[in-house]
Design a protein around this motif. Structure first.
Motif, PDB file in Angstrom:
ATOM      1  N   ALA A 209      -2.974  14.597  23.349  1.00 35.10           N
ATOM      2  CA  ALA A 209      -3.930  14.994  24.382  1.00 35.10           C
ATOM      3  C   ALA A 209      -5.047  15.826  23.756  1.00 35.10           C
ATOM      4  O   ALA A 209      -6.236  15.627  24.045  1.00 35.10           O
ATOM      5  CB  ALA A 209      -3.220  15.790  25.475  1.00 35.10           C
ATOM      6  N   ALA A 210      -4.677  16.740  22.868  1.00 37.59           N
ATOM      7  CA  ALA A 210      -5.675  17.589  22.223  1.00 37.59           C
ATOM      8  C   ALA A 210      -6.637  16.751  21.386  1.00 37.59           C
ATOM      9  O   ALA A 210      -7.853  16.995  21.381  1.00 37.59           O
ATOM     10  CB  ALA A 210      -4.988  18.637  21.356  1.00 37.59           C
ATOM     11  N   ALA A 211      -6.102  15.745  20.694  1.00 42.46           N
ATOM     12  CA  ALA A 211      -6.960  14.891  19.863  1.00 42.46           C
ATOM     13  C   ALA A 211      -7.958  14.140  20.741  1.00 42.46           C
ATOM     14  O   ALA A 211      -9.149  14.048  20.423  1.00 42.46           O
ATOM     15  CB  ALA A 211      -6.110  13.903  19.065  1.00 42.46           C
ATOM     16  N   ILE A 212      -7.482  13.621  21.863  1.00 40.48           N
ATOM     17  CA  ILE A 212      -8.382  12.891  22.753  1.00 40.48           C
ATOM     18  C   ILE A 212      -9.452  13.819  23.306  1.00 40.48           C
ATOM     19  O   ILE A 212     -10.602  13.428  23.496  1.00 40.48           O
ATOM     20  CB  ILE A 212      -7.574  12.242  23.904  1.00 40.48           C
ATOM     21  CG1 ILE A 212      -6.715  11.111  23.342  1.00 40.48           C
ATOM     22  CG2 ILE A 212      -8.494  11.698  24.979  1.00 40.48           C
ATOM     23  CD1 ILE A 212      -5.913  10.392  24.368  1.00 40.48           C
ATOM     24  N   LEU A 213      -9.073  15.086  23.521  1.00 42.63           N
ATOM     25  CA  LEU A 213     -10.057  16.039  24.041  1.00 42.63           C
ATOM     26  C   LEU A 213     -11.057  16.453  22.965  1.00 42.63           C
ATOM     27  O   LEU A 213     -11.983  17.207  23.244  1.00 42.63           O
ATOM     28  CB  LEU A 213      -9.347  17.269  24.601  1.00 42.63           C
ATOM     29  CG  LEU A 213      -8.565  17.008  25.895  1.00 42.63           C
ATOM     30  CD1 LEU A 213      -7.669  18.180  26.241  1.00 42.63           C
ATOM     31  CD2 LEU A 213      -9.519  16.710  27.041  1.00 42.63           C
ATOM     32  N   GLY A 214     -10.844  15.994  21.729  1.00 38.73           N
ATOM     33  CA  GLY A 214     -11.854  16.201  20.700  1.00 38.73           C
ATOM     34  C   GLY A 214     -11.478  17.187  19.615  1.00 38.73           C
ATOM     35  O   GLY A 214     -12.306  17.529  18.774  1.00 38.73           O
ATOM     36  N   ALA A 215     -10.228  17.673  19.610  1.00 35.91           N
ATOM     37  CA  ALA A 215      -9.844  18.670  18.612  1.00 35.91           C
ATOM     38  C   ALA A 215      -9.516  18.003  17.278  1.00 35.91           C
ATOM     39  O   ALA A 215      -8.894  16.947  17.261  1.00 35.91           O
ATOM     40  CB  ALA A 215      -8.632  19.457  19.110  1.00 35.91           C
TER      41      ALA A 215
ATOM     42  N   VAL B  72      -9.741   8.855  17.208  1.00 33.36           N
ATOM     43  CA  VAL B  72      -9.593   9.267  18.608  1.00 33.36           C
ATOM     44  C   VAL B  72     -10.677  10.257  19.040  1.00 33.36           C
ATOM     45  O   VAL B  72     -11.278  10.109  20.109  1.00 33.36           O
ATOM     46  CB  VAL B  72      -8.224   9.969  18.783  1.00 33.36           C
ATOM     47  CG1 VAL B  72      -7.958  10.266  20.232  1.00 33.36           C
ATOM     48  CG2 VAL B  72      -7.116   9.149  18.192  1.00 33.36           C
ATOM     49  N   GLN B  73     -10.896  11.252  18.187  1.00 36.59           N
ATOM     50  CA  GLN B  73     -11.783  12.359  18.557  1.00 36.59           C
ATOM     51  C   GLN B  73     -13.202  11.902  18.865  1.00 36.59           C
ATOM     52  O   GLN B  73     -13.919  12.549  19.620  1.00 36.59           O
ATOM     53  CB  GLN B  73     -11.847  13.400  17.422  1.00 36.59           C
ATOM     54  CG  GLN B  73     -10.602  14.266  17.303  1.00 36.59           C
ATOM     55  CD  GLN B  73      -9.552  13.655  16.408  1.00 36.59           C
ATOM     56  OE1 GLN B  73      -9.632  12.482  16.048  1.00 36.59           O
ATOM     57  NE2 GLN B  73      -8.544  14.424  16.066  1.00 36.59           N
ATOM     58  N   PHE B  81      -2.039  11.685  30.850  1.00 34.55           N
ATOM     59  CA  PHE B  81      -0.738  11.165  30.443  1.00 34.55           C
ATOM     60  C   PHE B  81       0.219  11.107  31.632  1.00 34.55           C
ATOM     61  O   PHE B  81       0.071  11.839  32.600  1.00 34.55           O
ATOM     62  CB  PHE B  81      -0.132  12.055  29.359  1.00 34.55           C
ATOM     63  CG  PHE B  81      -0.804  11.914  28.038  1.00 34.55           C
ATOM     64  CD1 PHE B  81      -0.243  11.145  27.036  1.00 34.55           C
ATOM     65  CD2 PHE B  81      -2.009  12.535  27.785  1.00 34.55           C
ATOM     66  CE1 PHE B  81      -0.859  11.005  25.819  1.00 34.55           C
ATOM     67  CE2 PHE B  81      -2.641  12.404  26.567  1.00 34.55           C
ATOM     68  CZ  PHE B  81      -2.065  11.635  25.577  1.00 34.55           C
ATOM     69  N   PHE B  87      -0.909  21.845  28.095  1.00 33.65           N
ATOM     70  CA  PHE B  87      -0.509  22.794  27.063  1.00 33.65           C
ATOM     71  C   PHE B  87       0.287  23.910  27.750  1.00 33.65           C
ATOM     72  O   PHE B  87      -0.282  24.680  28.519  1.00 33.65           O
ATOM     73  CB  PHE B  87      -1.729  23.349  26.346  1.00 33.65           C
ATOM     74  CG  PHE B  87      -2.634  22.273  25.807  1.00 33.65           C
ATOM     75  CD1 PHE B  87      -2.125  21.249  25.019  1.00 33.65           C
ATOM     76  CD2 PHE B  87      -3.984  22.271  26.101  1.00 33.65           C
ATOM     77  CE1 PHE B  87      -2.947  20.245  24.531  1.00 33.65           C
ATOM     78  CE2 PHE B  87      -4.818  21.268  25.615  1.00 33.65           C
ATOM     79  CZ  PHE B  87      -4.292  20.261  24.830  1.00 33.65           C
ATOM     80  N   PHE B  98     -10.178  23.566  27.329  1.00 29.53           N
ATOM     81  CA  PHE B  98      -9.858  23.224  25.936  1.00 29.53           C
ATOM     82  C   PHE B  98     -10.848  22.226  25.336  1.00 29.53           C
ATOM     83  O   PHE B  98     -11.393  22.454  24.257  1.00 29.53           O
ATOM     84  CB  PHE B  98      -8.437  22.667  25.854  1.00 29.53           C
ATOM     85  CG  PHE B  98      -7.978  22.392  24.449  1.00 29.53           C
ATOM     86  CD1 PHE B  98      -7.419  23.391  23.685  1.00 29.53           C
ATOM     87  CD2 PHE B  98      -8.124  21.128  23.891  1.00 29.53           C
ATOM     88  CE1 PHE B  98      -7.001  23.141  22.390  1.00 29.53           C
ATOM     89  CE2 PHE B  98      -7.718  20.874  22.589  1.00 29.53           C
ATOM     90  CZ  PHE B  98      -7.152  21.888  21.845  1.00 29.53           C
ATOM     91  N   GLY B  99     -11.083  21.128  26.060  1.00 27.61           N
ATOM     92  CA  GLY B  99     -11.969  20.090  25.537  1.00 27.61           C
ATOM     93  C   GLY B  99     -13.350  20.615  25.177  1.00 27.61           C
ATOM     94  O   GLY B  99     -13.781  20.537  24.020  1.00 27.61           O
ATOM     95  N   VAL B 102     -13.359  23.101  22.150  1.00 26.09           N
ATOM     96  CA  VAL B 102     -13.256  22.564  20.789  1.00 26.09           C
ATOM     97  C   VAL B 102     -14.475  21.719  20.435  1.00 26.09           C
ATOM     98  O   VAL B 102     -14.730  21.451  19.265  1.00 26.09           O
ATOM     99  CB  VAL B 102     -11.972  21.729  20.555  1.00 26.09           C
ATOM    100  CG1 VAL B 102     -10.744  22.566  20.764  1.00 26.09           C
ATOM    101  CG2 VAL B 102     -11.939  20.493  21.421  1.00 26.09           C
ATOM    102  N   ARG B 103     -15.231  21.307  21.443  1.00 29.44           N
ATOM    103  CA  ARG B 103     -16.444  20.549  21.146  1.00 29.44           C
ATOM    104  C   ARG B 103     -17.656  21.457  20.994  1.00 29.44           C
ATOM    105  O   ARG B 103     -18.797  20.990  20.881  1.00 29.44           O
ATOM    106  CB  ARG B 103     -16.722  19.544  22.265  1.00 29.44           C
ATOM    107  CG  ARG B 103     -15.696  18.432  22.300  1.00 29.44           C
ATOM    108  CD  ARG B 103     -15.845  17.596  23.521  1.00 29.44           C
ATOM    109  NE  ARG B 103     -14.712  16.685  23.638  1.00 29.44           N
ATOM    110  CZ  ARG B 103     -14.812  15.467  24.147  1.00 29.44           C
ATOM    111  NH1 ARG B 103     -15.968  15.017  24.577  1.00 29.44           N
ATOM    112  NH2 ARG B 103     -13.751  14.706  24.229  1.00 29.44           N
ATOM    113  N   ARG B 146      -8.884  18.551  33.242  1.00 29.78           N
ATOM    114  CA  ARG B 146      -9.001  18.767  31.808  1.00 29.78           C
ATOM    115  C   ARG B 146      -9.686  17.576  31.146  1.00 29.78           C
ATOM    116  O   ARG B 146     -10.413  17.730  30.159  1.00 29.78           O
ATOM    117  CB  ARG B 146      -7.587  18.955  31.235  1.00 29.78           C
ATOM    118  CG  ARG B 146      -7.559  19.229  29.766  1.00 29.78           C
ATOM    119  CD  ARG B 146      -6.162  19.478  29.287  1.00 29.78           C
ATOM    120  NE  ARG B 146      -5.368  18.257  29.252  1.00 29.78           N
ATOM    121  CZ  ARG B 146      -4.142  18.193  28.740  1.00 29.78           C
ATOM    122  NH1 ARG B 146      -3.579  19.265  28.249  1.00 29.78           N
ATOM    123  NH2 ARG B 146      -3.484  17.059  28.727  1.00 29.78           N
ATOM    124  N   THR B 150     -14.676  16.866  30.119  1.00 31.50           N
ATOM    125  CA  THR B 150     -15.285  16.414  28.867  1.00 31.50           C
ATOM    126  C   THR B 150     -16.252  15.258  29.099  1.00 31.50           C
ATOM    127  O   THR B 150     -16.798  14.714  28.151  1.00 31.50           O
ATOM    128  CB  THR B 150     -14.208  15.953  27.869  1.00 31.50           C
ATOM    129  OG1 THR B 150     -13.485  14.864  28.447  1.00 31.50           O
ATOM    130  CG2 THR B 150     -13.234  17.063  27.542  1.00 31.50           C
TER     131      THR B 150
END
Ligand SMILES: Nc1ncnc2c1ncn2[C@@H]1O[C@H](COP(=O)(O)OP(=O)(O)OP(=O)(O)O)[C@@H](O)[C@H]1O
Ligand SMILES: [Mg+2]
Lengths: 313, 347
Positions: A209-215, B72-73, B81, B87, B98-99, B102-103, B146, B150
């Protein structure tokens, strides 16, 4: 209570009456179930602890010494500068080896959750040091790392040095590379095991999930994975650190000599022909216990604070 | 908005083929459902579109551009999911932020977007709670928020409604459709519930065993399934074997049934005749023409609708109609169906 009282019990009422018979019985039953482990803890651990503290305070009539309470042993110990050097060395070896084992262990655990050829084999292989005693590990270190050991001979053979004796001193220095190597070798699998179990439990979905969110991978590790594996990290490093502070063989055999680590110092007192020095040894042991206790308690308290912040109780 | 295309995508896990040459085209802004029984490869398909899984062969295109090699990123997709994957160590607010964080979205903008999206999913009052302190529906809304914050160009949802109770499920269905229409995001969602797929989706892709069985609008899927399997999965109840005696007449165990002529079938073909239970007219008097005689053997009353089991020749036919009248069990009846509502299938 009168017969006309309402059917719904008043909670305040219940509080006034105290625990009901059933609650009391449940509590007694709990105690009974806990009794065996409590007995072992109190007799073996608590009893020995009380005795050690008493001795370190001058109570040892069986040696013909009884000056209880006498803080002189602690005074003598804490007043000498070598005690503090010994304490520093003890903490240094324990901390550095725990930290290195932690980094290796976490990296290994992260690798193990991935799928790669030969994974089953590696999963057996990495646990090997867990089953081999420390003394064997120490012997291996001597064989491999000493001047005249395998590494030095190989280096000489490869022409890196002219003679095995020129090999840089790894063992028996106060840098303690040998001690650290043994601890890391033995404890990396332990930490891997603990962290790997936690990793399997949390699964891969939050990372995905974190990877998809761009991390990126770094961010994912520090912000998503690490906080979740922290219980495994804390419990396993706690155990390793506590062991390392109290461990005796490795610093005794592989250490740099005087000033020794505290467990070795204690051992020397205990082994002295003058058995009244036993009391000094006890003061040393109690000091190790105090220091380790304070550090571990602080560590756990910090971790509890973190858990609270995450909303866990 | 983004158009998504799967070209001969195939996925193999070891020797096991999970997805077999799927071709799928999803128009920009479309809401598509992946429908199929458990283990047919729905999640695998989503994961390949998201980039969590690499296709063994074939290509995935966004707006005609091959993204198979893109990590993916960088795909700018969103995925909700099945078990939310929130988290656990972060509050609702931190999860949702979060999204963008980190962006590298600036703080002020992040705060504004956070407030807006929490408002949309009606979670502003819960922003300081942890996932463990939320109900299933609230967790799901966090997962959606979440993802939406993004601004993904493709939104994917894996069984978004599976873990919810009936009432919440209805609410969330409406909520998802509203959101999708409001933001016009190309959306792909997975479900194994055909009612849910038909209600929500513009088009439905039915997958069996890694094969794309049919990709169509809900009404065509329901009325004109491409195969017996699809008809069965879409809950068709009356399917009887028969023989086409002429282009527009099928002889079955029920009796002779008039059908609309179809190009792909001709006289002499063995067929399966599908009669949708709500397309059948139930008559208590014999009509002048047509009409197969039968007898009601059971009646199920659902309030607004009623369903009859009718013994008709060799078969038992299910008929449902609005409960404006109730016909008694045991009564003789005649069934009729408009030829264009009869659907023919091959064996
Ligand atoms: N990593 C994997 N390794 C091996 N087989 C896998 C893997 N992932 C999925 N499969 C297999 O691929 C097939 C499709 O799996 P998938 O998860 O896509 O099913 P699904 O349609 O999402 O089912 P469900 O409705 O139960 O979630 C299954 O038979 C599954 O066992
Ligand atoms: Mg699935």
């Amino acid at each position: 209570m009168s017969a006309s009282s309402p059917a719904v019990p008043d909670p305040a009422d219940a509080a006034l009456r105290g625990p009901s018979a059933r609650e009391r019985r449940a509590r007694v039953w709990q105690m009974v179930q806990l009794a065996p482990i409590m007995a072992v803890l109190v007799l073996l651990f608590g009893g020995a602890l009380v005795l050690a503290v008493l001795q370190s305070l001058g109570f040892a009539p069986w040696f013909g010494v009884n000056t209880f309470p006498d803080f002189g042993y602690f005074g003598a110990l804490w007043g000498s500068s070598t005690f503090w050097v010994s304490l520093g060395l003890t903490l240094y070896y324990a901390t550095v080896s725990t930290a290195i084992a932690l980094v290796f262990g976490v990296l290994l655990a992260l690798a193990l959750v991935k799928i790669f050829p030969g994974k089953t084999f590696y999963k057996y292989l990495y646990k090997l040091p867990l089953m081999i005693p420390y003394t064997v590990g120490i012997a291996l270190a001597v064989l491999m790392l000493s001047n005249g050991g395998m590494l030095s001979r190989l280096a000489a053979f490869a022409g890196l040095i002219d003679d095995p004796a020129q090999f840089p001193q790894i063992l028996k220095t106060h840098y303690g590379w040998g001690i650290i190597a043994v601890y890391v070798w033995k404890q990396t699998p332990f930490i891997t095991l603990a962290v790997y179990a936690v990793l399997l439990g949390i699964g891969r979905e939050t990372e995905e999930a974190a990877a998809i969110l761009g991390a990126n991978r770094r961010t994912i590790f520090f912000r998503v994975t690490l906080p979740q594996i922290l219980p495994g990290v804390v419990s396993s490093t706690l155990i390793c650190f506590a062991f390392n502070v109290g461990a005796f063989e490795a610093p005794f055999i592989l250490g740099g000599g005087f000033p020794d680590t505290l467990p070795v110092v204690a051992w020397r007192y205990f082994n002295d022909a003058d058995y009244t020095l036993q009391l000094q040894g006890m003061a040393t042991v109690v000091s190790i216990g105090l220091v380790a206790g304070v550090i571990l308690f602080g560590y756990l308290a910090a971790y509890r604070r973190f858990e609270r912040r995450m909303g866990r109780n | 908005m983004t158009q998504v295309q799967l070209k001969a995508v195939r996925k193999q896990f070891g020797n096991f083929v999970a997805i077999e040459n799927i071709d799928l085209e999803i128009a920009s802004g479309e809401l598509v459902a992946l429908l199929g029984p458990s283990g047919c490869g729905k999640t695998t398909t989503l994961r390949m579109i998201a980039g969590l899984e690499q296709p063994s062969s074939g290509a995935i295109l966004f707006d005609g551009r091959d993204v198979s090699e893109q990590p993916v990123q960088d795909r700018n997709v969103g995925m909700v999911f099945q078990r939310y994957a929130l988290f656990p160590h972060m509050t609702v607010e931190k999860n949702v932020a979060f999204g963008p964080s980190v962006r590298g979205v600036p703080r002020a903008e992040l705060a504004a977007r956070l407030d807006e999206i929490l408002d949309v999913v009606q979670l502003s009052d819960f922003r300081h709670r942890f996932p463990a302190q939320l109900s299933g529906g609230q967790m799901q809304r966090v997962a959606i928020a979440r993802t939406l914050i993004t601004k993904p160009s493709v939104l994917m949802m894996d069984e978004p409604l599976a873990n919810l109770d009936t009432k919440l499920r209805g609410e969330m269905r409406r909520f998802i459709r509203d959101l999708q229409q409001r933001f016009g995001i190309t959306t792909i969602f997975v479900t194994h519930d055909q009612v849910e797929a038909m209600e929500l989706a513009d088009r439905v892709a039915v997958i069996f065993n890694g094969h794309l069985a049919q990709y169509d609008t809900p009404d065509r899927l329901y009325r004109q399934p491409a195969s017996l399997d699809v008809a069965d999965f879409m809950g068709a109840s009356n399917i009887v074997p028969g023989l086409l005696t002429s282009d527009d007449l099928a002889k079955t165990g029920v009796g002779e049934i008039r059908v609309a002529p179809r190009r792909t079938f001709s006289a002499g073909d063995k067929v399966q005749v599908m009669l949708r239970s709500e397309a059948i007219d139930l008559m208590t008097e014999q009509p002048a023409t047509g009409g197969v005689p039968g007898k009601i053997v059971a009646r199920d009353f659902f309030g607004a609708s009623v369903s009859y089991s009718v013994d008709c020749g060799e078969h038992r036919i299910n008929v449902s109609e609005q409960a404006r009248r109730l016909v008694d069990v045991g009564a003789p009846v005649w069934l009729d169906i408009a030829p264009e509502r009869v659907w023919l299938l091959r064996n």
